[in-house]
Design a protein around this motif. Structure first.
Motif, PDB file in Angstrom:
ATOM      1  N   UNK A 163      -1.143 -12.478  -3.683  1.00 50.82           N
ATOM      2  CA  UNK A 163       0.099 -13.022  -3.039  1.00 50.82           C
ATOM      3  C   UNK A 163       0.053 -13.280  -1.127  1.00 50.82           C
ATOM      4  N   UNK A 164       0.727 -14.140  -1.160  1.00 51.19           N
ATOM      5  CA  UNK A 164       1.307 -14.232   0.731  1.00 51.19           C
ATOM      6  C   UNK A 164       2.772 -14.116  -0.211  1.00 51.19           C
ATOM      7  N   UNK A 165       3.394 -12.889   1.132  1.00 47.53           N
ATOM      8  CA  UNK A 165       4.506 -12.386   1.063  1.00 47.53           C
ATOM      9  C   UNK A 165       5.514 -14.139   1.952  1.00 47.53           C
ATOM     10  N   UNK A 166       6.781 -14.320   1.372  1.00 45.62           N
ATOM     11  CA  UNK A 166       7.733 -15.452   1.826  1.00 45.62           C
ATOM     12  C   UNK A 166       8.353 -15.105   3.023  1.00 45.62           C
ATOM     13  N   UNK A 167       8.898 -13.225   2.630  1.00 49.61           N
ATOM     14  CA  UNK A 167       9.461 -12.575   3.459  1.00 49.61           C
ATOM     15  C   UNK A 167       8.725 -11.643   4.507  1.00 49.61           C
ATOM     16  N   UNK A 168       8.048 -12.395   6.057  1.00 52.17           N
ATOM     17  CA  UNK A 168       7.455 -11.767   7.159  1.00 52.17           C
ATOM     18  C   UNK A 168       8.013 -10.330   7.007  1.00 52.17           C
ATOM     19  N   UNK A 169       8.494 -10.334   6.796  1.00 49.46           N
ATOM     20  CA  UNK A 169       9.278  -8.551   7.286  1.00 49.46           C
ATOM     21  C   UNK A 169       8.468  -7.980   6.491  1.00 49.46           C
ATOM     22  N   UNK A 170       8.041  -7.739   5.058  1.00 48.95           N
ATOM     23  CA  UNK A 170       7.575  -7.010   4.664  1.00 48.95           C
ATOM     24  C   UNK A 170       6.187  -6.983   4.718  1.00 48.95           C
ATOM     25  N   UNK A 171       4.786  -7.538   5.533  1.00 51.38           N
ATOM     26  CA  UNK A 171       4.370  -7.216   6.170  1.00 51.38           C
ATOM     27  C   UNK A 171       4.014  -5.770   7.472  1.00 51.38           C
ATOM     28  N   UNK A 172       4.498  -5.230   6.676  1.00 49.64           N
ATOM     29  CA  UNK A 172       3.975  -4.016   7.419  1.00 49.64           C
ATOM     30  C   UNK A 172       3.876  -2.793   6.663  1.00 49.64           C
ATOM     31  N   UNK A 173       2.735  -1.721   7.503  1.00 43.29           N
ATOM     32  CA  UNK A 173       1.992  -0.384   6.428  1.00 43.29           C
ATOM     33  C   UNK A 173       3.828  -0.353   5.384  1.00 43.29           C
ATOM     34  N   UNK A 174       4.848   0.515   5.172  1.00 42.51           N
ATOM     35  CA  UNK A 174       5.782   1.017   4.510  1.00 42.51           C
ATOM     36  C   UNK A 174       5.753  -0.029   3.431  1.00 42.51           C
ATOM     37  N   UNK A 175       5.566  -0.965   3.157  1.00 43.39           N
ATOM     38  CA  UNK A 175       6.017  -1.715   2.160  1.00 43.39           C
ATOM     39  C   UNK A 175       4.275  -1.761   1.552  1.00 43.39           C
ATOM     40  N   UNK A 176       3.494  -1.932   2.741  1.00 45.04           N
ATOM     41  CA  UNK A 176       1.972  -1.239   1.542  1.00 45.04           C
ATOM     42  C   UNK A 176       1.833  -0.731   0.956  1.00 45.04           C
ATOM     43  N   UNK A 177       2.407   0.223   1.795  1.00 46.54           N
ATOM     44  CA  UNK A 177       2.301   1.613   1.699  1.00 46.54           C
ATOM     45  C   UNK A 177       2.685   1.864  -0.679  1.00 46.54           C
ATOM     46  N   UNK A 178       3.792   1.484  -0.089  1.00 45.29           N
ATOM     47  CA  UNK A 178       4.752   1.296  -1.458  1.00 45.29           C
ATOM     48  C   UNK A 178       3.886   0.890  -2.838  1.00 45.29           C
ATOM     49  N   UNK A 179       3.036  -0.501  -2.269  1.00 42.28           N
ATOM     50  CA  UNK A 179       2.442  -1.164  -2.784  1.00 42.28           C
ATOM     51  C   UNK A 179       0.795  -0.729  -3.429  1.00 42.28           C
ATOM     52  N   UNK A 180       0.768   0.284  -3.192  1.00 45.60           N
ATOM     53  CA  UNK A 180      -0.556   1.915  -3.240  1.00 45.60           C
ATOM     54  C   UNK A 180      -0.314   2.307  -4.200  1.00 45.60           C
ATOM     55  N   UNK A 181       0.752   3.150  -4.165  1.00 43.75           N
ATOM     56  CA  UNK A 181       1.566   4.281  -4.892  1.00 43.75           C
ATOM     57  C   UNK A 181       2.233   3.462  -5.858  1.00 43.75           C
ATOM     58  N   UNK A 182       1.827   1.544  -6.571  1.00 43.62           N
ATOM     59  CA  UNK A 182       2.144   1.248  -7.695  1.00 43.62           C
ATOM     60  C   UNK A 182       1.213   0.950  -8.115  1.00 43.62           C
ATOM     61  N   UNK A 183      -0.118   0.696  -7.270  1.00 43.16           N
ATOM     62  CA  UNK A 183      -1.739   0.382  -8.093  1.00 43.16           C
ATOM     63  C   UNK A 183      -1.698   1.845  -8.900  1.00 43.16           C
ATOM     64  N   UNK A 184      -2.042   3.058  -8.057  1.00 44.33           N
ATOM     65  CA  UNK A 184      -1.991   3.821  -8.525  1.00 44.33           C
ATOM     66  C   UNK A 184      -1.629   4.079 -10.098  1.00 44.33           C
TER      67      UNK A 184
END
Length: 298
Positions: free
Chosen positions: A73-94
């Motif tokens: 999904x694309x994020x309506x909150x563009x402030x979330x397009x940062x590595x720290x948020x992506x990293x949180x997503x990776x830990x959720x995936x794992x």
């Protein structure tokens, strides 16, 4: 039959995110190690198709589409397009995949994510393959990327898309054949009723213009120094304008056991399909296995 399974999961803030899950092809390996592949700024899981196919002979390989890319999904909150948020997503995936220990493989932005993940949860990171990125990001390369990300003109045909991709990326891949340019382009675009459309949200570029956003971390040396005990392979394109040779020298000085290979005729970033890249990755992973065996025997 597909060589991977589609895996969809939900982020902590409710986005539907996507990853390719390549099962280990060796039935004799009861609990194969997992390699998590994380792409660069404008790329997606397709970048790792050939490498994942190769590594899945002995490993489980998970290649992601970060939010705003590919099938995520694309994020309506563009402030979330940062590595720290992506990293949180990776830990959720794992967590969703029930993966405890992992080997990280990150290209460019994905490498920055790997640094951050290792600093946050070092005990679960078995090793790191870092592709053309370091604790210092060269301004020359950042300026080049900012000049085109989210600003490319729409195209109406695949020939136009290939020409556009070649114009932007020729500096990194001067020896690509026509077939390689087509393959590269089809990983960068998706087909919408015969029309190629870039497979990322143009808004991913906006946080890069805000120094306070964290989209481009200014100084990752403290993070790097915190993770020097973790086995690491760094791959650099010979003419990279993102990872300077001087930065690699500093990395090797601070981490003497750092493994390193430089890829000829490559800028930012090597595809990881080059024979020297593949040989370095295979050798690094074999070394991790030997270390794991020694630890089990003690």
């Amino acid at each position: 039959m597909s060589e991977y399974e589609d895996f969809f999961y939900q982020s902590s803030d409710g986005l539907r995110l996507y990853a390719r899950d390549y099962a280990c092809g060796d039935a004799g390996i009861a609990q194969p190690e997992t390699v998590l592949c994380m792409h660069g700024l404008t790329r997606n899981s397709a970048d790792f198709a050939k490498l994942a196919r190769h590594l899945s002979e002995r490993y489980r390989v998970v290649a992601v589409d970060n939010r705003g890319r590919g099938r995520s999904d694309y994020d309506s909150n563009i402030a979330n397009y940062t590595p720290l948020v992506y990293v949180q997503d990776m830990f959720t995936l794992l967590a969703e995949l029930d993966v405890d220990k992992v080997i990280l493989c990150g290209t460019s932005m994905g490498g920055l994510m790997a640094f951050m993940m290792a600093a946050m949860q070092p005990a679960r990171i078995c090793g790191m393959i870092i592709n053309d990125i370091g604790p210092e990001v060269a301004q020359e390369g950042l300026d080049r990327i900012k000049a085109y990300v989210g600003k490319s003109s729409p195209v109406v045909s695949w020939d136009d898309a290939i020409a556009q991709a070649r114009e932007i990326n020729q500096v990194a891949f001067p020896d690509f054949s026509d077939a390689e340019w087509e393959e590269f382009t089809r990983g960068l675009y998706r087909d919408e009723n015969g029309v190629p459309v870039l497979a990322y949200d143009p808004a991913i570029a906006q946080p890069m213009s805000d120094e306070e956003s964290g989209a481009v971390p200014a100084d990752l040396w403290p993070l790097f120094e915190a993770i020097v005990a973790i086995p690491m392979l760094v791959i650099r394109g010979e003419t990279s304008d993102i990872l300077a040779a001087s930065c690699v020298a500093k990395m090797r000085d601070r981490k003497p056991d750092l493994q390193f290979v430089e890829i000829a005729n490559r800028g930012h970033a090597p595809t990881l399909n080059e024979p020297p890249s593949r040989q370095a990755i295979d050798s690094f992973l074999r070394g991790l296995q030997r270390q794991a065996i020694r630890r089990a025997d003690t």
